[in-house]
Design a protein around this motif. Structure first.
Motif, PDB file in Angstrom:
ATOM      1  N   GLY A 218       0.790  -1.223   0.000  1.00 38.61           N
ATOM      2  CA  GLY A 218       0.000   0.000   0.000  1.00 38.61           C
ATOM      3  C   GLY A 218       0.817   1.265   0.000  1.00 38.61           C
ATOM      4  N   SER A 219       2.115   1.162   0.289  1.00 36.98           N
ATOM      5  CA  SER A 219       3.014   2.318   0.240  1.00 36.98           C
ATOM      6  C   SER A 219       4.447   1.810   0.293  1.00 36.98           C
ATOM      7  CB  SER A 219       2.757   3.278   1.411  1.00 36.98           C
ATOM      8  OG  SER A 219       3.282   2.739   2.606  1.00 36.98           O
ATOM      9  N   SER A 220       5.403   2.704   0.028  1.00 34.10           N
ATOM     10  CA  SER A 220       6.816   2.319   0.053  1.00 34.10           C
ATOM     11  C   SER A 220       7.282   1.922   1.443  1.00 34.10           C
ATOM     12  CB  SER A 220       7.681   3.464  -0.482  1.00 34.10           C
ATOM     13  OG  SER A 220       7.351   3.717  -1.829  1.00 34.10           O
ATOM     14  N   ALA A 221       6.575   2.371   2.471  1.00 27.72           N
ATOM     15  CA  ALA A 221       6.955   2.049   3.848  1.00 27.72           C
ATOM     16  C   ALA A 221       6.476   0.661   4.278  1.00 27.72           C
ATOM     17  CB  ALA A 221       6.393   3.102   4.799  1.00 27.72           C
ATOM     18  N   MET A 222       5.615   0.043   3.517  1.00 29.89           N
ATOM     19  CA  MET A 222       5.057  -1.260   3.875  1.00 29.89           C
ATOM     20  C   MET A 222       5.826  -2.377   3.186  1.00 29.89           C
ATOM     21  SD  MET A 222       1.003  -0.482   3.665  1.00 29.89           S
ATOM     22  CE  MET A 222       0.237   0.741   4.691  1.00 29.89           C
ATOM     23  N   PRO A 223       5.845  -3.567   3.801  1.00 31.83           N
ATOM     24  CA  PRO A 223       6.535  -4.699   3.160  1.00 31.83           C
ATOM     25  C   PRO A 223       5.711  -5.253   1.988  1.00 31.83           C
ATOM     26  CG  PRO A 223       5.495  -5.415   5.205  1.00 31.83           C
ATOM     27  CD  PRO A 223       5.305  -3.921   5.112  1.00 31.83           C
ATOM     28  N   TRP A 224       6.410  -5.870   1.046  1.00 31.80           N
ATOM     29  CA  TRP A 224       5.743  -6.539  -0.061  1.00 31.80           C
ATOM     30  C   TRP A 224       5.068  -7.796   0.446  1.00 31.80           C
ATOM     31  CZ3 TRP A 224       5.093  -4.207  -4.548  1.00 31.80           C
ATOM     32  CH2 TRP A 224       6.014  -3.251  -4.975  1.00 31.80           C
ATOM     33  N   VAL A 225       3.875  -8.091  -0.068  1.00 33.22           N
ATOM     34  CA  VAL A 225       3.205  -9.357   0.207  1.00 33.22           C
ATOM     35  C   VAL A 225       2.834  -9.981  -1.131  1.00 33.22           C
ATOM     36  CG1 VAL A 225       2.342  -8.785   2.512  1.00 33.22           C
ATOM     37  CG2 VAL A 225       0.975  -8.190   0.531  1.00 33.22           C
TER      38      VAL A 225
ATOM     39  N   ASP B 149      -3.160  -3.925   3.502  1.00 31.95           N
ATOM     40  CA  ASP B 149      -3.443  -2.686   4.221  1.00 31.95           C
ATOM     41  C   ASP B 149      -3.120  -1.519   3.291  1.00 31.95           C
ATOM     42  OD1 ASP B 149      -3.774  -0.607   5.987  1.00 31.95           O
ATOM     43  OD2 ASP B 149      -2.232  -1.283   7.397  1.00 31.95           O
ATOM     44  N   LEU B 150      -4.109  -0.692   3.019  1.00 30.19           N
ATOM     45  CA  LEU B 150      -3.908   0.476   2.149  1.00 30.19           C
ATOM     46  C   LEU B 150      -3.616   1.744   2.944  1.00 30.19           C
ATOM     47  CD1 LEU B 150      -6.698  -0.178  -0.489  1.00 30.19           C
ATOM     48  CD2 LEU B 150      -4.233  -0.503  -0.761  1.00 30.19           C
ATOM     49  N   GLY B 151      -3.519   1.635   4.255  1.00 26.05           N
ATOM     50  CA  GLY B 151      -3.222   2.805   5.071  1.00 26.05           C
ATOM     51  C   GLY B 151      -4.495   3.473   5.569  1.00 26.05           C
ATOM     52  N   ASP B 152      -4.292   4.591   6.271  1.00 27.82           N
ATOM     53  CA  ASP B 152      -5.409   5.272   6.930  1.00 27.82           C
ATOM     54  C   ASP B 152      -5.789   6.600   6.292  1.00 27.82           C
ATOM     55  OD1 ASP B 152      -5.603   3.250   8.806  1.00 27.82           O
ATOM     56  OD2 ASP B 152      -4.105   4.177  10.098  1.00 27.82           O
ATOM     57  N   GLY B 153      -5.143   7.003   5.232  1.00 28.76           N
ATOM     58  CA  GLY B 153      -5.425   8.301   4.632  1.00 28.76           C
ATOM     59  C   GLY B 153      -6.625   8.286   3.701  1.00 28.76           C
ATOM     60  N   GLU B 154      -6.783   9.368   2.966  1.00 30.12           N
ATOM     61  CA  GLU B 154      -7.865   9.470   1.983  1.00 30.12           C
ATOM     62  C   GLU B 154      -7.445   8.936   0.624  1.00 30.12           C
ATOM     63  OE1 GLU B 154      -9.363  13.438   1.842  1.00 30.12           O
ATOM     64  OE2 GLU B 154      -9.794  13.478   3.986  1.00 30.12           O
ATOM     65  N   THR B 155      -6.123   8.835   0.418  1.00 34.41           N
ATOM     66  CA  THR B 155      -5.599   8.303  -0.840  1.00 34.41           C
ATOM     67  C   THR B 155      -4.486   7.310  -0.528  1.00 34.41           C
ATOM     68  OG1 THR B 155      -3.955  10.053  -1.083  1.00 34.41           O
ATOM     69  CG2 THR B 155      -6.099  10.421  -2.121  1.00 34.41           C
ATOM     70  N   ALA B 156      -4.195   6.474  -1.500  1.00 36.00           N
ATOM     71  CA  ALA B 156      -3.087   5.526  -1.402  1.00 36.00           C
ATOM     72  C   ALA B 156      -2.550   5.311  -2.808  1.00 36.00           C
ATOM     73  CB  ALA B 156      -3.545   4.202  -0.803  1.00 36.00           C
ATOM     74  N   VAL B 157      -1.317   4.882  -2.888  1.00 36.83           N
ATOM     75  CA  VAL B 157      -0.754   4.486  -4.174  1.00 36.83           C
ATOM     76  C   VAL B 157      -0.399   3.013  -4.058  1.00 36.83           C
ATOM     77  CG1 VAL B 157       1.073   4.829  -5.861  1.00 36.83           C
ATOM     78  CG2 VAL B 157       0.112   6.797  -4.658  1.00 36.83           C
ATOM     79  N   LEU B 158      -1.265   2.189  -4.638  1.00 39.43           N
ATOM     80  CA  LEU B 158      -1.034   0.755  -4.634  1.00 39.43           C
ATOM     81  C   LEU B 158       0.146   0.452  -5.537  1.00 39.43           C
ATOM     82  CD1 LEU B 158      -1.901  -2.208  -4.063  1.00 39.43           C
ATOM     83  CD2 LEU B 158      -3.320  -2.014  -6.117  1.00 39.43           C
ATOM     84  N   GLN B 159       1.123  -0.269  -4.999  1.00 36.12           N
ATOM     85  CA  GLN B 159       2.268  -0.686  -5.798  1.00 36.12           C
ATOM     86  C   GLN B 159       2.113  -2.168  -6.125  1.00 36.12           C
ATOM     87  OE1 GLN B 159       6.040   0.505  -4.123  1.00 36.12           O
ATOM     88  NE2 GLN B 159       5.169   2.404  -3.339  1.00 36.12           N
ATOM     89  N   VAL B 160       2.247  -2.482  -7.400  1.00 37.58           N
ATOM     90  CA  VAL B 160       2.126  -3.858  -7.879  1.00 37.58           C
ATOM     91  C   VAL B 160       3.453  -4.234  -8.527  1.00 37.58           C
ATOM     92  CG1 VAL B 160       0.889  -5.428  -9.430  1.00 37.58           C
ATOM     93  CG2 VAL B 160      -0.349  -3.570  -8.284  1.00 37.58           C
ATOM     94  N   ARG B 161       4.155  -5.176  -7.904  1.00 34.63           N
ATOM     95  CA  ARG B 161       5.438  -5.646  -8.463  1.00 34.63           C
ATOM     96  C   ARG B 161       5.180  -6.918  -9.255  1.00 34.63           C
ATOM     97  NH1 ARG B 161      10.002  -6.981  -4.279  1.00 34.63           N
ATOM     98  NH2 ARG B 161       8.633  -8.757  -3.928  1.00 34.63           N
ATOM     99  N   LEU B 162       5.596  -6.896 -10.515  1.00 33.29           N
ATOM    100  CA  LEU B 162       5.448  -8.044 -11.409  1.00 33.29           C
ATOM    101  C   LEU B 162       6.828  -8.611 -11.689  1.00 33.29           C
ATOM    102  CD1 LEU B 162       3.002  -6.412 -13.984  1.00 33.29           C
ATOM    103  CD2 LEU B 162       2.396  -7.831 -12.020  1.00 33.29           C
ATOM    104  N   GLN B 163       6.951  -9.926 -11.541  1.00 35.06           N
ATOM    105  CA  GLN B 163       8.223 -10.582 -11.825  1.00 35.06           C
ATOM    106  C   GLN B 163       7.988 -11.762 -12.754  1.00 35.06           C
ATOM    107  OE1 GLN B 163       8.778 -11.030  -7.451  1.00 35.06           O
ATOM    108  NE2 GLN B 163      10.915 -10.518  -7.916  1.00 35.06           N
TER     109      GLN B 163
END
Length: 129
Positions: A75-82, A98-112
């Protein structure tokens, strides 16, 4: 037959009741990695602050499922990858995160795929629970 107009009105109103905001899907534009089209869905939609299920749908040429990916989310750069769980061999990967507690989030999707890797970012507007 005086009941026909009343019955017709009841059917129309019942049909419209199912068209409320609870059934709306938040439109999240798809992104590309090479020939792979990546689309995400959230459950609930729109996503809520805190935990939401993320569904990643990967399709290739002619809409065929891409099934040889390792997909990880955060859910953010501060969170671990799952790592997302592959749902059959249909190009669908899912995980609640967990997308965090704010009004916005930037979902990061890592593709390998093999030694190739990319990170796609999907901005999300969160709603309160």
């Amino acid at each position: 037959m005086k009941t026909f107009p009343s019955l017709a009105l009841l059917i129309v109103l019942t049909s419209l009741a199912g068209c409320g905001k609870d059934n709306e899907q938040a439109l999240i534009p798809s992104q590309h990695w090479g020939e792979t089209n990546v689309r995400i869905e959230t459950h609930p939609s729109p996503p809520v602050a805190g935990m939401s299920e993320i569904v990643v749908i990967a399709t290739g040429v002619h809409g065929r499922p891409v099934q040889d990916l390792i997909v990880s989310l955060r859910g953010s750069s501060a969170m671990p990858w799952v790592q997302a769980i592959q749902d059959g061999l249909i190009g669908v990967y899912r995980r609640a995160i967990d997308l965090g507690d704010g009004e916005t989030a930037v979902l990061q999707v890592r593709l390998q795929r093999g030694t190739d890797e990319t990170i796609l970012r999907f901005p999300l507007k969160l709603t309160a629970d």
